[in-house]
Design an enzyme around this catalytic site. Structure first.
Site, PDB file in Angstrom:
ATOM      1  CG  MET A  16       1.028  -9.044   1.594  1.00  0.00           C
ATOM      2  SD  MET A  16       2.803  -8.816   1.498  1.00  0.00           S
ATOM      3  CE  MET A  16       3.123  -8.019   3.047  1.00  0.00           C
ATOM      4  N   GLY A  17      -2.463 -11.669   3.783  1.00  0.00           N
ATOM      5  CA  GLY A  17      -2.951 -12.630   4.765  1.00  0.00           C
ATOM      6  C   GLY A  17      -2.730 -12.169   6.192  1.00  0.00           C
TER       7      GLY A  17
ATOM      8  N   GLY B 119      -8.785  -4.686  10.085  1.00  0.00           N
ATOM      9  CA  GLY B 119      -8.422  -3.699   9.058  1.00  0.00           C
ATOM     10  C   GLY B 119      -8.633  -4.275   7.660  1.00  0.00           C
ATOM     11  CG  HIS B 120      -6.303  -7.510   6.291  1.00  0.00           C
ATOM     12  ND1 HIS B 120      -5.650  -7.908   7.440  1.00  0.00           N
ATOM     13  CD2 HIS B 120      -5.340  -7.096   5.433  1.00  0.00           C
ATOM     14  CE1 HIS B 120      -4.352  -7.761   7.272  1.00  0.00           C
ATOM     15  NE2 HIS B 120      -4.137  -7.258   6.068  1.00  0.00           N
TER      16      HIS B 120
ATOM     17  N   GLY C 265      -6.046   0.227   2.605  1.00  0.00           N
ATOM     18  CA  GLY C 265      -6.144   0.853   3.927  1.00  0.00           C
ATOM     19  C   GLY C 265      -5.349   2.150   3.993  1.00  0.00           C
TER      20      GLY C 265
HETATM   21  O1  PAF Z   1      -0.553  -3.943   2.040  1.00  0.00           O
HETATM   22  C1  PAF Z   1      -0.306  -5.116   1.714  1.00  0.00           C
HETATM   23  O2  PAF Z   1      -0.709  -6.070   2.376  1.00  0.00           O
HETATM   24  C2  PAF Z   1       0.566  -5.380   0.485  1.00  0.00           C
HETATM   25  O3  PAF Z   1       1.517  -4.400   0.321  1.00  0.00           O
HETATM   26  C3  PAF Z   1      -0.269  -5.576  -0.793  1.00  0.00           C
HETATM   27  C4  PAF Z   1      -1.022  -4.321  -1.176  1.00  0.00           C
HETATM   28  C5  PAF Z   1      -1.224  -6.735  -0.621  1.00  0.00           C
HETATM   29  C6  PAF Z   1       0.671  -5.917  -1.972  1.00  0.00           C
HETATM   30  O4  PAF Z   1       1.392  -7.074  -1.717  1.00  0.00           O
END
Ligand code: PAF
Length: 277
Positions: free
Chosen positions: A27-28, A33-34, A144
């Site tokens: 979700m940006g 972590g991303h 994650g």
């Molecule tokens: O973990 C997230 O950021 C959100 O729940 C996801 C998996 C991108 C779905 O919108």
């Protein structure tokens, strides 16, 4: 790195590139972590794709959808620097055009814990992930461990719907204090951020109590009391079987302790897992 805003443009790229795709949905407001999810998606994949979409259907009306941090420019720089092949950034109308009313009802992994405190949340997560998987056509998806219940919900959906997908579970990235990285940490004051590591410490203490023979119920209650004494509003501290998410039994081989609590109104979640000797 190529940026796409529409499903049609993304599909045209996807049809053109040969080879496999590893995918990390987000979700940006990206943090390490991303990036760990992106790196994991890149292993054994010819191309890596990240989506950035703040998904309205997973937020309750009282939730923070409107004020969810949107930092697209910084996110794109970070993804480019980390070798991401393509980024999919659709609008809400692109993902949910007028008349699109079909939804996924998340399976049993959505019951309890976050499912109790955020009704409908996992249906929204499962729905958007299914839609994103349909667009991106990955062979690997990375999620994650920090959102462990979400990961289990997606794992169950992949299994139940026979999706030809491999799910990579990515270890939680933490600050030196033990605080799990989260987009919500930016709402913490500097003082609260120092205090926020108490959640992770509480989970570790709970686990230690259980390993020392204290019952899960008493261990959870003790940690809840300690956190509340420090000013936390605790939603749950829960000791579970890591495979089933049910109460621990004699069959349990891996334990997980999950927690959700608010500090200064900021809701944080975390979990730790350990093999049972
Ligand atoms: O973990 C997230 O950021 C959100 O729940 C996801 C998996 C991108 C779905 O919108």
């Amino acid at each position: 790195m190529t940026l796409f805003h529409t499903i049609a443009a993304f599909r045209a790229w996807r049809e053109e590139v040969s080879g496999t795709v590893g995918f990390a949905p987000t979700m940006g407001n990206l943090h390490d972590g991303h990036i760990a999810c992106l790196k994991s998606a890149q292993i054994n994949s010819d191309h890596s794709v990240v989506s950035i979409f703040v998904n309205p259907t997973q937020f309750a009306p009282t939730d923070d959808f409107a004020k969810y941090p949107r930092t697209l420019e910084d996110d794109l720089k970070l993804l480019e620097a980390n070798g991401c092949s393509a980024v999919f950034v659709p609008s809400v109308d692109e993902m949910y055009p007028l008349g699109a009313t079909t939804k996924v009802i998340a399976g049993s992994m959505a019951n309890g814990l976050e499912g109790d405190f955020r009704p409908g949340h996992f249906d929204g997560v499962a729905t958007v992930c299914l839609k994103l998987f349909q667009v991106v056509q990955p062979s690997v998806v990375a999620f994650g461990n920090k959102d462990l219940q979400q990961l289990r919900v997606i794992e169950q959906m992949i299994r139940d719907f026979n999706m030809p997908l491999y799910l990579e579970a990515v270890p939680t990235c933490r600050e030196a204090s033990g605080l799990a990285l989260s987009s919500r940490n930016r709402y913490l004051t500097p003082e609260a951020k120092v205090q926020a590591s108490q959640l992770n410490i509480g989970l570790q203490d709970t686990l230690q109590l259980v390993l020392d023979g204290v019952s899960p119920h008493d261990s959870e209650a003790k940690t809840t009391t300690v956190l509340e004494r420090h000013g936390w509003a605790v939603d749950y501290i829960a000791v579970r079987d890591a495979a089933t998410f049910q109460a621990v039994t004699s069959e349990t081989t891996e334990l997980t302790v999950l927690g959700a609590a608010r500090l200064d109104g900021v809701r944080l979640i975390d979990n730790i897992t350990c093999l049972r000797a």
